[in-house]
Design a protein around this motif. Structure first.
Motif, PDB file in Angstrom:
ATOM      1  N   VAL A  30      35.931   8.224 -12.460  1.00  0.00           N
ATOM      2  CA  VAL A  30      35.927   9.130 -13.613  1.00  0.00           C
ATOM      3  C   VAL A  30      36.912  10.256 -13.294  1.00  0.00           C
ATOM      4  O   VAL A  30      37.719  10.127 -12.381  1.00  0.00           O
ATOM      5  CB  VAL A  30      34.504   9.660 -13.917  1.00  0.00           C
ATOM      6  N   THR A  38      29.775  13.028 -18.184  1.00  0.00           N
ATOM      7  CA  THR A  38      29.572  12.034 -17.123  1.00  0.00           C
ATOM      8  C   THR A  38      28.110  11.895 -16.712  1.00  0.00           C
ATOM      9  O   THR A  38      27.795  11.156 -15.775  1.00  0.00           O
ATOM     10  CB  THR A  38      30.394  12.398 -15.872  1.00  0.00           C
ATOM     11  N   VAL A  41      26.733   8.367 -16.454  1.00  0.00           N
ATOM     12  CA  VAL A  41      27.226   7.629 -15.299  1.00  0.00           C
ATOM     13  C   VAL A  41      26.421   8.010 -14.057  1.00  0.00           C
ATOM     14  O   VAL A  41      26.000   7.155 -13.271  1.00  0.00           O
ATOM     15  CB  VAL A  41      28.726   7.894 -15.077  1.00  0.00           C
ATOM     16  N   GLN A  84      35.482   4.946 -16.414  1.00  0.00           N
ATOM     17  CA  GLN A  84      35.383   5.542 -17.739  1.00  0.00           C
ATOM     18  C   GLN A  84      36.817   5.799 -18.215  1.00  0.00           C
ATOM     19  O   GLN A  84      37.680   6.176 -17.424  1.00  0.00           O
ATOM     20  CB  GLN A  84      34.614   6.856 -17.625  1.00  0.00           C
ATOM     21  N   CYS A  86      39.275   6.838 -22.060  1.00  0.00           N
ATOM     22  CA  CYS A  86      39.251   7.196 -23.475  1.00  0.00           C
ATOM     23  C   CYS A  86      40.307   6.382 -24.207  1.00  0.00           C
ATOM     24  O   CYS A  86      41.453   6.277 -23.751  1.00  0.00           O
ATOM     25  CB  CYS A  86      39.494   8.691 -23.667  1.00  0.00           C
ATOM     26  N   SER A 141      30.391   6.779 -24.206  1.00  0.00           N
ATOM     27  CA  SER A 141      30.200   8.173 -23.783  1.00  0.00           C
ATOM     28  C   SER A 141      30.190   9.004 -25.058  1.00  0.00           C
ATOM     29  O   SER A 141      31.201   9.583 -25.445  1.00  0.00           O
ATOM     30  CB  SER A 141      31.339   8.631 -22.864  1.00  0.00           C
ATOM     31  N   CYS A 233      35.152   6.895 -25.716  1.00  0.00           N
ATOM     32  CA  CYS A 233      35.399   6.763 -24.280  1.00  0.00           C
ATOM     33  C   CYS A 233      34.384   5.803 -23.652  1.00  0.00           C
ATOM     34  O   CYS A 233      33.282   6.211 -23.285  1.00  0.00           O
ATOM     35  CB  CYS A 233      35.332   8.128 -23.607  1.00  0.00           C
ATOM     36  N   VAL A 235      32.594   3.193 -20.936  1.00  0.00           N
ATOM     37  CA  VAL A 235      32.419   2.928 -19.511  1.00  0.00           C
ATOM     38  C   VAL A 235      32.476   1.409 -19.370  1.00  0.00           C
ATOM     39  O   VAL A 235      31.758   0.696 -20.075  1.00  0.00           O
ATOM     40  CB  VAL A 235      31.083   3.469 -18.985  1.00  0.00           C
TER      41      VAL A 235
END
Length: 337
Positions: A30, A38, A41, A84, A86, A141, A233, A235
């Motif tokens: 990340v 985050t 995560v 992660q 975007c 996210s 975004c 993951v």
């Protein structure tokens, strides 16, 4: 006797080594620092470790493994197992999920953002495209609608947005461009410096990012209700690494996703509750945009962007209309439930 002891020691060491080798350790890429963006995560790593008795662990790295624009590339070559990214950082690599970045989709809260993301991620076109990068979409996210901070006089009309240099990526950038602004897609970690040096006049972020990347500290004002859209975004996990998991490990990972997202939503909700206090504390004016301006912005940005996106996707063999309709239907179903 000495020979027997030696043999026993070798066997013991062998079993110890096998036991150690059986543990699974993933690296997760990340960026920035630990923040609301985050938290799912971090929670996922915590839950997976708990469910497997520490036999499956994740090392979350904030920029130590890759640059944020290169996380998908890192996943594709197996440089790390989870990351992660975007969509707006490289829309040509993740065309399908950019439907979620179209301006003025009408998503009104984080729960709706999760619903539409899950629907698009589950579409075969998304699965197929990500597989080209050896990536499996694991979870989103979710972020609230972006709003802009800026210095000087508030940009509260489209006339005042003419020539405005704004940090905005993907569909948001296209929306501001339609309104006469000049978008630039500097990364989140570069936004503060871009604002400080005058490369941009304004920055479009969700609330947590204005805090995390310091742009709120440069700001004189923040638009409370422009709400032009948000970024998506995902993951993702490396497919080879995912398939190499044991059944127990895979179940621990998959079953932890909803729990991790619930934690994320609760945590982000607390941040939103105290946002007005943050603005007051930092002396940032809360600007309410007139509804007529928002309607004008939507007319200039939403319909043209949607039609252009659909046409572009269809020309590339991607079911753009079907994906857009899926978002609209998912929103309706979510509100109906």
């Amino acid at each position: 006797m000495k020979k027997l002891m030696k043999t026993t020691s070798v066997v013991a060491l062998t079993f110890a080594f096998v036991g150690e080798a059986a543990a699974t350790e993933w690296n997760v890429s990340v960026w920035g620092k630990r923040r609301a963006f985050t938290e799912h995560v971090e929670k996922l790593a915590e839950l997976v470790a708990e469910k497997t008795g520490g036999e499956f662990t994740m090392n979350v790295s904030y920029g130590g493994l890759s640059k944020n624009r290169e996380n998908l590339d890192g996943i594709s070559i197996g440089a790390f197992e989870m990351a992660q990214f975007c969509a707006g950082y490289h829309p040509d690599k993740n065309r399908v999920v950019t439907v979620l970045e179209l301006p003025f989709l009408g998503v009104s809260n984080l729960e709706e953002e999760v619903a539409v993301s899950n629907a698009v991620y589950a579409h075969p076109a998304a699965t197929e495209e990500m597989a080209q990068w050896n990536a499996k979409l694991l979870m989103t996210s979710p972020m609230p609608q972006y709003n802009i901070v800026g210095t000087g006089e508030p940009r509260d009309t489209l006339e005042k947005m003419q020539g405005m240099r704004v940090r905005a990526t993907g569909g948001l950038g296209a929306a501001f461009e339609a309104a006469g602004a000049v978008p630039t897609s500097v990364t989140a970690t570069e936004a503060y410096q871009a604002m400080e040096s005058g490369v941009v006049d304004t920055v479009a972020f969700a609330q947590h990012a204005h805090l995390s990347f310091g742009t709120i500290n440069q700001a004189d004002w923040w638009t409370a209700n422009l709400n032009p859209g948000t970024v998506n975004c995902p993951v993702v996990v490396n497919i080879d690494a995912y398939e190499a998991l044991s059944d127990e490990e895979r179940d621990a990972l998959d079953s932890s996703v909803p729990e991790a997202l619930d934690h994320y939503l609760a945590n982000y909700g607390e941040l939103l509750k105290r946002w007005d206090e943050v603005l007051e504390e930092k002396g940032v004016e809360k600007v309410e945009i007139d509804q007529s301006v928002i309607d004008e912005f939507r007319a200039k940005a939403a319909d043209p962007a949607r039609e252009a996106w659909i046409a572009d996707m269809e020309a590339q063999g991607i079911p753009g209309q079907e994906l857009y309709d899926l978002v609209v239907k998912t929103l309706a179903d979510k509100r109906g439930s």
